[in-house]
Design an enzyme around this catalytic site. Structure first.
Site, PDB file in Angstrom:
ATOM      1  N   GLU A 264       0.889  -1.174   0.000  1.00  0.00           N
ATOM      2  CA  GLU A 264       0.000   0.000   0.000  1.00  0.00           C
ATOM      3  C   GLU A 264       0.916   1.210   0.000  1.00  0.00           C
ATOM      4  O   GLU A 264       1.512   1.539   1.025  1.00  0.00           O
ATOM      5  CB  GLU A 264      -0.903  -0.020   1.241  1.00  0.00           C
ATOM      6  CG  GLU A 264      -1.755  -1.274   1.381  1.00  0.00           C
ATOM      7  CD  GLU A 264      -2.863  -1.358   0.334  1.00  0.00           C
ATOM      8  OE1 GLU A 264      -3.183  -0.320  -0.273  1.00  0.00           O
ATOM      9  OE2 GLU A 264      -3.392  -2.452   0.112  1.00  0.00           O
ATOM     10  N   CYS A 298      -2.404   9.010   2.958  1.00  0.00           N
ATOM     11  CA  CYS A 298      -2.084   8.497   1.621  1.00  0.00           C
ATOM     12  C   CYS A 298      -3.166   8.809   0.602  1.00  0.00           C
ATOM     13  O   CYS A 298      -2.883   8.995  -0.563  1.00  0.00           O
ATOM     14  CB  CYS A 298      -1.841   6.999   1.700  1.00  0.00           C
ATOM     15  SG  CYS A 298      -3.219   6.097   2.398  1.00  0.00           S
TER      16      CYS A 298
HETATM   17  P1  NAD Z   1       8.613   4.795   4.439  1.00  0.00           P
HETATM   18  O1  NAD Z   1       8.542   3.887   3.269  1.00  0.00           O
HETATM   19  O2  NAD Z   1       9.818   5.632   4.592  1.00  0.00           O
HETATM   20  O3  NAD Z   1       8.469   3.973   5.802  1.00  0.00           O
HETATM   21  C1  NAD Z   1       7.418   3.092   6.041  1.00  0.00           C
HETATM   22  C2  NAD Z   1       7.904   1.960   6.933  1.00  0.00           C
HETATM   23  O4  NAD Z   1       8.909   1.238   6.236  1.00  0.00           O
HETATM   24  C3  NAD Z   1       8.538   2.434   8.234  1.00  0.00           C
HETATM   25  O5  NAD Z   1       8.208   1.538   9.262  1.00  0.00           O
HETATM   26  C4  NAD Z   1      10.028   2.367   7.931  1.00  0.00           C
HETATM   27  O6  NAD Z   1      10.822   2.190   9.082  1.00  0.00           O
HETATM   28  C5  NAD Z   1      10.090   1.159   7.032  1.00  0.00           C
HETATM   29  N1  NAD Z   1      11.253   1.132   6.132  1.00  0.00           N
HETATM   30  C6  NAD Z   1      11.908   2.195   5.602  1.00  0.00           C
HETATM   31  N2  NAD Z   1      12.924   1.760   4.825  1.00  0.00           N
HETATM   32  C7  NAD Z   1      12.913   0.409   4.868  1.00  0.00           C
HETATM   33  C8  NAD Z   1      13.693  -0.611   4.270  1.00  0.00           C
HETATM   34  N3  NAD Z   1      14.727  -0.321   3.462  1.00  0.00           N
HETATM   35  N4  NAD Z   1      13.377  -1.908   4.517  1.00  0.00           N
HETATM   36  C9  NAD Z   1      12.319  -2.211   5.307  1.00  0.00           C
HETATM   37  N5  NAD Z   1      11.558  -1.290   5.922  1.00  0.00           N
HETATM   38  C10 NAD Z   1      11.835   0.009   5.693  1.00  0.00           C
HETATM   39  O7  NAD Z   1       7.290   5.677   4.372  1.00  0.00           O
HETATM   40  P2  NAD Z   1       6.924   6.917   5.305  1.00  0.00           P
HETATM   41  O8  NAD Z   1       7.568   8.126   4.751  1.00  0.00           O
HETATM   42  O9  NAD Z   1       7.138   6.597   6.708  1.00  0.00           O
HETATM   43  O10 NAD Z   1       5.332   6.991   5.058  1.00  0.00           O
HETATM   44  C11 NAD Z   1       4.772   7.846   4.147  1.00  0.00           C
HETATM   45  C12 NAD Z   1       4.484   7.122   2.840  1.00  0.00           C
HETATM   46  O11 NAD Z   1       3.573   6.063   3.088  1.00  0.00           O
HETATM   47  C13 NAD Z   1       3.764   8.039   1.842  1.00  0.00           C
HETATM   48  O12 NAD Z   1       4.293   7.821   0.568  1.00  0.00           O
HETATM   49  C14 NAD Z   1       2.322   7.569   1.916  1.00  0.00           C
HETATM   50  O13 NAD Z   1       1.566   7.838   0.759  1.00  0.00           O
HETATM   51  C15 NAD Z   1       2.499   6.110   2.171  1.00  0.00           C
HETATM   52  N6  NAD Z   1       1.283   5.534   2.775  1.00  0.00           N
HETATM   53  C16 NAD Z   1       0.492   4.730   2.009  1.00  0.00           C
HETATM   54  C17 NAD Z   1      -0.693   4.218   2.542  1.00  0.00           C
HETATM   55  C18 NAD Z   1      -1.598   3.362   1.710  1.00  0.00           C
HETATM   56  O14 NAD Z   1      -2.497   2.746   2.279  1.00  0.00           O
HETATM   57  N7  NAD Z   1      -1.424   3.309   0.411  1.00  0.00           N
HETATM   58  C19 NAD Z   1      -1.046   4.521   3.864  1.00  0.00           C
HETATM   59  C20 NAD Z   1      -0.206   5.335   4.607  1.00  0.00           C
HETATM   60  C21 NAD Z   1       0.964   5.837   4.059  1.00  0.00           C
END
Ligand code: NAD
Length: 527
Positions: A264, A298
């Site tokens: 997502e 999101c």
């Molecule tokens: P992010 O991808 O930086 O982090 C999300 C999660 O992934 C965190 O727990 C982080 O620690 C982990 N993570 C980061 N790098 C990683 C790696 N290399 N390996 C494994 N895990 C890792 O995202 P963010 O900036 O925290 O969140 C915002 C983003 O999330 C926005 O793009 C938003 O649109 C998206 N989002 C999507 C939905 C949806 O349902 N489509 C819902 C909420 C947020």
């Protein structure tokens, strides 16, 4: 637990202790031996607690414990598993204020947005408890041939679901997807975001109080690169919510292992205003669609396409609605928009605005931080007349910044809405007949009519997710549960073998079967 409500200050020590004891980091001993990470409340920019910096060894132990517990959990009747999640639902209902407090405290969001998370958990728990028997019980299917074969489809849990979630909706994204996975008979190893671990932990507290086996749901706190990556190398299915960038990295790992994946991801959600939209009636809803949770959502709207004929009227109504949004801090209902999550996010949002203004955009309202309200508050911002190569035009801000673009007609609006690589959510405002026709032409996992996102998100019986670079697979609906299972085909051959009676000469076998299949099509006695 005597705590009924929290305050916008550090978590009471025994409450923090209770939550930390639920982490795998505590079970392995690394919680007190290893590094610590402070958790800060955006409301006050002060630490409210801390968590352990997890290691790969913590993740190994989490999987070991969860795998033992999952075998016993999967062997339980569906009804028994449902009973636990049903009690969890009731505990969430009874403790809704405490849950909203924890969410607000670690995210800095307004109370309505925090309550949206509580409502989402209740919605998922009720729906999947009610649907579990129908979706998970063995289903009789048509066999290869009537009477001669009997076939059953069995739903087998995947095993251990890895869950990696972001900070923006830490309660909903930390437990709503997990509810379906648990009911389906899986265990979970989860990594919440650094900044928001306590919402996931308090949800786990209530799951255990509801009767969930203590070891079935493991939470390892730590960094994405270490703990998140380690989870993706061991899980039997990965449920990830976060950025498209991280989603692709994780996709490579699970793709290499041929493990199922729900992603997502990000979006750049468009809104279309049709000429027959009732702009004045919907102006506040349109502002909510853009600025809920300070745009850190999101599915919220970041670009709006408006036909020339109604453009000025729209800007006027939208600006007034946006300027009426009240900003604030604290665990109360007295304001409509809270804080951004941290300084990096504030800088990121300001950079988008500055880039747009330096390339000639017109600022309609907002455009700056509001340190008078709180350290990371940012005014809801509307821009128009974007210049060429403006970052805001195509990149996700994930903050309270939206641009409005003038279009010739609705054909151009649809073309622009579909022109980006994202396809998470879209919104159309217009008379129902116009809006439904436009909605069918938009390339997006959801389209919300005369609303921003809430009515599609809350329509829990329908699968929800993104297309293009916005995601893979779906949450909600039957698919939101069956994705956590492997469908198994068990078929019994009766009366005679598939190759016919032993006396049937081999050369007649193929002809007989192809004739039967052909008749089955013509007379429709085969499915
Ligand atoms: P992010 O991808 O930086 O982090 C999300 C999660 O992934 C965190 O727990 C982080 O620690 C982990 N993570 C980061 N790098 C990683 C790696 N290399 N390996 C494994 N895990 C890792 O995202 P963010 O900036 O925290 O969140 C915002 C983003 O999330 C926005 O793009 C938003 O649109 C998206 N989002 C999507 C939905 C949806 O349902 N489509 C819902 C909420 C947020």
């Amino acid at each position: 637990m005597p705590i009924r409500r929290l305050k916008a200050q550090p978590l009471p020590e025994h409450f923090l202790e209770m939550l930390l004891n639920l982490t795998t980091n505590h079970a392995t001993g690394s919680l007190y031996n290893g590094e610590r990470q402070e958790v800060t409340s955006p409301f006050v920019d002060e630490p409210i607690g801390w968590v352990g910096v997890g290691t790969e060894a913590d993740v190994d132990e989490a999987f070991r414990r969860a795998r033992v517990a999952q075998k016993q959990w999967a062997a339980r009747e569906i009804g028994e598993r449902v009973a636990v999640l049903s009690r969890f639902h009731d505990l969430v209902y009874r403790n809704q204020d405490l849950l909203a407090d924890v969410v607000q405290l670690e995210t800095g969001k307004d109370r309505t947005a925090a309550f949206d998370e509580v409502l989402d958990v209740l919605n998922n728990a009720r729906y999947y408890c009610n649907k579990a028997e129908a979706l998970l019980s063995d289903t009789k299917r048509a066999g290869a041939f009537p009477l001669i074969s009997k076939t059953v489809e069995q739903r087998v849990p995947k095993g251990i679901v890895g869950q990696i979630s972001p900070w923006n909706y830490p309660l909903a994204l930390g437990v709503s997807d997990a509810i379906a996975a648990l009911i389906a008979g899986n265990g979970i190893v989860a990594k919440p975001d650094w900044q928001t671990p306590f919402s996931n932990l308090i949800a786990l507290h209530f799951l255990i109080e509801a009767g969930l086996p203590r070891e079935l749901f493991q939470i390892v706190t730590g960094s994405g690169r270490q703990v998140g990556a380690a989870i993706s190398t061991q899980c039997d299915y990965l449920m990830f919510t976060g950025s498209t960038q991280t989603g692709k990295i994780l996709g490579e790992t699970v793709g290499e292992r041929l493990v199922g994946y729900s992603a997502e991801l990000g979006g750049k959600n468009a809104m279309l205003i049709a000429p027959d939209a009732d702009i004045e009636k919907h102006a506040n809803t349109i502002a909510t669609a853009c600025f809920s949770n300070s745009g850190q959502l999101c599915v919220s709207i970041e670009r709006i396409y408006v036909p020339d004929a109604i453009f000025d009227r729209f800007i006027d109504a939208f600006r007034k609605a946006t300027e009426s949004i009240t900003l604030g801090s604290g665990l109360n209902w007295d304001y409509e928009m809270g804080s951004l999550i941290n300084q990096d996010q504030l800088d990121r949002v300001q950079a988008f605005v500055d880039d747009a203004l330096s390339k000639g955009a017109t600022l309609i309202t907002g455009g700056k931080a509001r340190p008078d309200v709180g350290p990371y508050h940012f005014a809801p911002t509307i821009l128009t007349d974007l210049g060429p190569d403006t970052d805001l035009e195509t990149q996700e801000v994930f903050g309270p910044v939206v641009y409005v673009q003038r279009v010739r007609d609705m054909d151009e609006a649809v073309e622009l809405a579909n022109s980006l690589d994202y396809g998470l959510n879209a919104s159309v405002f217009g008379a129902p007949k116009t809006a439904w026709a436009l909605a069918r032409r938009i390339e997006s996992g959801s389209v919300t009519i005369n609303d921003g996102y809430a009515s599609t998100w809350a329509a829990i019986s329908t699968p929800l997710g993104g297309v293009k670079q916005s995601g893979l697979s779906r949450r909600h609906g039957a698919e939101g549960l069956t994705k956590y299972t492997e469908p198994k085909n068990i078929s019994e051959q009766r009366i005679m073998p598939m190759r016919g009676p032993a006396q049937l000469p081999r050369r007649y076998y193929g002809t007989l079967l192809s004739t039967a299949l052909n008749l089955g099509k013509k007379l429709r006695f085969l499915p």
